[in-house]
Motif scaffolding. Structure first.
Motif, short mmCIF file in Angstrom:
data_model
loop_
_atom_site.label_atom_id
_atom_site.label_comp_id
_atom_site.label_asym_id
_atom_site.label_seq_id
_atom_site.Cartn_x
_atom_site.Cartn_y
_atom_site.Cartn_z
N ALA A 8 -35.79 11.07 -14.85
CA ALA A 8 -36.02 11.53 -14.64
C ALA A 8 -34.54 12.26 -15.98
O ALA A 8 -34.66 13.94 -16.12
CB ALA A 8 -34.18 11.78 -13.34
N LEU A 20 -35.61 16.57 -17.43
CA LEU A 20 -34.98 17.44 -17.21
C LEU A 20 -34.78 17.70 -19.43
O LEU A 20 -34.50 18.81 -19.23
CB LEU A 20 -33.62 16.66 -17.02
CG LEU A 20 -34.05 16.55 -15.43
CD1 LEU A 20 -32.66 16.38 -14.82
CD2 LEU A 20 -34.17 17.90 -14.48
N TYR A 32 -31.62 23.65 -13.66
CA TYR A 32 -32.44 23.08 -12.19
C TYR A 32 -33.56 23.63 -11.61
O TYR A 32 -34.18 23.40 -11.11
CB TYR A 32 -31.39 22.73 -11.09
CG TYR A 32 -30.15 21.91 -11.77
CD1 TYR A 32 -31.01 20.60 -12.47
CD2 TYR A 32 -28.85 21.71 -10.67
CE1 TYR A 32 -30.20 19.82 -12.45
CE2 TYR A 32 -28.49 20.10 -10.61
CZ TYR A 32 -28.52 19.52 -11.67
OH TYR A 32 -28.40 18.68 -11.96
N PHE A 39 -36.10 21.53 -9.99
CA PHE A 39 -35.05 20.22 -9.87
C PHE A 39 -34.47 19.66 -8.49
O PHE A 39 -33.54 20.71 -8.44
CB PHE A 39 -35.01 19.36 -10.81
CG PHE A 39 -33.83 18.77 -11.06
CD1 PHE A 39 -34.93 16.86 -11.22
CD2 PHE A 39 -32.74 18.77 -11.16
CE1 PHE A 39 -33.85 16.13 -11.08
CE2 PHE A 39 -31.83 17.13 -10.98
CZ PHE A 39 -32.66 15.95 -11.10
N HIS A 50 -31.42 18.02 -7.65
CA HIS A 50 -30.46 17.05 -8.02
C HIS A 50 -30.23 15.67 -6.99
O HIS A 50 -30.22 14.49 -6.89
CB HIS A 50 -29.18 17.02 -8.25
CG HIS A 50 -28.16 15.69 -8.84
ND1 HIS A 50 -27.99 14.78 -8.18
CD2 HIS A 50 -27.61 15.65 -10.28
CE1 HIS A 50 -26.79 14.12 -8.51
NE2 HIS A 50 -26.68 14.30 -9.52
N TYR A 69 -28.68 10.08 -11.02
CA TYR A 69 -29.67 10.57 -10.47
C TYR A 69 -29.67 9.53 -9.33
O TYR A 69 -30.33 8.27 -9.79
CB TYR A 69 -30.68 10.49 -11.58
CG TYR A 69 -30.32 11.74 -12.32
CD1 TYR A 69 -30.07 12.89 -12.44
CD2 TYR A 69 -29.76 11.33 -13.86
CE1 TYR A 69 -29.85 14.29 -13.23
CE2 TYR A 69 -29.76 12.32 -14.74
CZ TYR A 69 -29.73 13.72 -14.57
OH TYR A 69 -29.00 14.64 -15.69
N TRP A 91 -32.45 12.17 -6.90
CA TRP A 91 -33.46 13.24 -7.09
C TRP A 91 -34.99 13.79 -7.06
O TRP A 91 -35.81 13.02 -6.73
CB TRP A 91 -33.92 14.06 -8.10
CG TRP A 91 -34.06 12.17 -8.89
CD1 TRP A 91 -33.43 11.06 -9.74
CD2 TRP A 91 -35.28 12.16 -9.91
NE1 TRP A 91 -34.70 9.74 -10.19
CE2 TRP A 91 -35.49 10.98 -10.89
CE3 TRP A 91 -36.60 12.87 -10.09
CZ2 TRP A 91 -37.18 10.55 -10.87
CZ3 TRP A 91 -37.93 12.75 -10.36
CH2 TRP A 91 -38.05 11.62 -10.96
N PHE A 123 -38.29 16.51 -8.09
CA PHE A 123 -38.95 17.73 -8.88
C PHE A 123 -39.71 17.85 -7.45
O PHE A 123 -40.98 17.42 -6.73
CB PHE A 123 -40.08 17.91 -9.38
CG PHE A 123 -39.13 17.64 -11.03
CD1 PHE A 123 -38.21 18.27 -12.05
CD2 PHE A 123 -38.78 15.97 -11.66
CE1 PHE A 123 -37.67 18.53 -13.41
CE2 PHE A 123 -37.70 15.88 -12.71
CZ PHE A 123 -37.42 17.28 -13.34
#
Length: 452
Positions: A140, A144, A240, A245, A247, A264, A267, A269
């Motif tokens: 993650a 990110l 985000y 993404f 969270h 995280y 999470w 995507f």
């Protein structure tokens, strides 16, 4: 131990807040410490890259004190709203802050843990982290960071030799302790706790700490603090969205007042621009769904404003909160144009382009990673049909912010969908084969170089 005094600049600023903000704790005595991941790039930023592996394990698996910083680990006290229900019985339950230092750019950074053992706030938990949870946090944070989202960074992951039982994954499962490098661990929930206890002196001290230590301002103005948090969290929500993404758990105790994403758990995507897509299997109402994240973050910031009423007047706090929407609109335009790889133009043009992209993505279901890969630099390929004509027209005046001359553009889009995450974990679980993880981290970092 650190050898470059110019690169390694230890600090102990948390001690200035005083013992009402934290509890001294000790790390668990793990039966084993096997180094699985060390982030040398992040370590270099705070002068820890010179540690050899044995020193690394002592520092980040056994938590031998680093020179010049905090004398012992501190479990921070906070409260928070969890899925909109207030909980005054939380705090650092399986982690602590054990060191602070200045990064090369001068920011005050914390070294915090996940899975380091029980604290006074563990309640019925064991204070541990699954190895799979640690691997997921590496993936993650790396993804990110590459996609321009302000995030904590996974500095270290050490397997600890315990067998853990969990209700939401096959058990027993392997254990680990993770260290994150983060620009502070002060949460909205830290302020909520002080408001709950009507601790005005503590609130003023915390406002001063955040402004001076984390924002670099010699000030103690709660309105100024809220303005900063509104701006930073609006940017976080926008990025985000541009990153696709989710969270998963945007509770007020998971919102850092520096606007840096961290912690995280469930999470994900999103594969497509689906506003209803959720990451947490227990988020039955979709409170923290992909499209509701800006709203969720704004709601959390409202709780910060409510807490600051202990030391500030309501009207200026409300005025600051009302600026969130405009700041988010500016931030989502910046974030989406960054992902599109084009240079911003007039604000109205930028908004129109972003709206056209969002509409087309939502109506066509084109995979996000494929679209942003294809369009980077402003050139929409011919294969995108009539439903993309509004995007093609809106993109026409825009120039590229960066050329497609990195090797990344000769391959395929880099993504981090749930099936890929499971495929990376499977050989670790079955054969202790970490090659897929290392290959993925290298691929993500290559994408980050191409986008940066």
């Amino acid at each position: 131990m650190p050898t470059d005094p110019q690169a390694y600049r230890p600090a102990a600023a948390l001690l200035d807040l005083g013992p009402s903000f934290w509890d001294p704790v000790e790390a668990a005595d793990f039966p084993d410490t096997r180094l699985r991941f060390r982030n040398q790039a992040a370590a270099r930023e705070v002068g820890l890259d010179s540690l050899d592996d044995a020193e690394w394990v002592q520092a980040f698996g056994r938590f031998a004190p680093l020179p010049g910083t905090l004398p012992q680990p501190l479990a921070l006290r906070y409260h928070g709203h969890q899925f909109r229900s207030y909980n005054p019985e939380i705090g650092d339950g399986r982690g602590f802050t054990f060191a602070q230092m200045r990064s090369r750019d001068g920011r005050l950074m914390d070294l915090g843990t996940k899975g380091s053992g029980q604290t006074p706030y563990s309640r019925f938990g064991d204070g541990r982290l699954t190895l799979k949870g640690g691997v997921r946090e590496i993936l993650a944070t790396e993804m990110l960071e590459a996609l321009n989202v302000p995030t904590s960074r996974t500095l270290s992951l050490i397997e600890t030799g315990e067998e853990l039982v969990r209700g939401d994954e096959p058990s027993p499962t392997r254990s680990a302790v993770l260290v994150r490098l983060s620009h502070g661990h002060i949460r909205i929930g830290t302020f909520q706790r002080l408001a709950y206890h009507q601790d005005a002196d503590g609130m003023r001290a915390l406002v001063r700490y955040v402004l001076e230590r984390l924002y670099g301002e010699e000030a103690d103005d709660p309105i100024r603090l809220l303005d900063h948090v509104v701006a930073r969290t609006a940017t976080l929500g926008a990025r985000y969205m541009a990153a696709g993404f989710v969270h998963g758990v945007l509770n007020s105790d998971n919102i850092n007042v520096t606007g840096e994403s961290f912690d995280y758990g469930p999470w994900r995507f999103a594969a497509t621009w689906d506003p209803a897509f959720t990451a947490a299997y227990f988020d039955h109402a979709g409170l923290y769904a992909f499209g509701r994240q800006p709203e969720a973050i704004h709601w959390d910031v409202m709780q910060l404003a409510a807490s600051l009423r202990l030391v500030a007047e309501s009207d200026p706090l409300i005025a600051s909160l009302e600026g969130f929407a405009a700041r988010y609109q500016a931030a989502i335009a910046d974030a989406m144009l960054w992902r599109l790889g084009v240079v911003p133009r007039e604000a109205a043009e930028d908004r129109a382009l972003v709206q056209a992209v969002e509409r087309a993505l939502r109506s066509t279901g084109v995979p996000l990673d494929r679209f942003f890969f294809d369009v980077f630099g402003g050139g929409l390929p011919d294969g995108y049909g009539a439903e993309w004509e509004a995007v093609r027209g809106a993109l026409a005046p825009y120039g590229p912010r960066k050329q497609r001359d990195h090797g990344y553009w000769q391959g395929a889009p880099c993504s981090m969908l749930i099936d890929e995450v499971e495929a990376i974990w499977a050989p670790i679980a079955a054969e202790d084969d970490w090659s897929a993880l290392h290959a993925k981290v290298a691929a993500v970092r290559a994408m980050g170089e191409a986008l940066a």
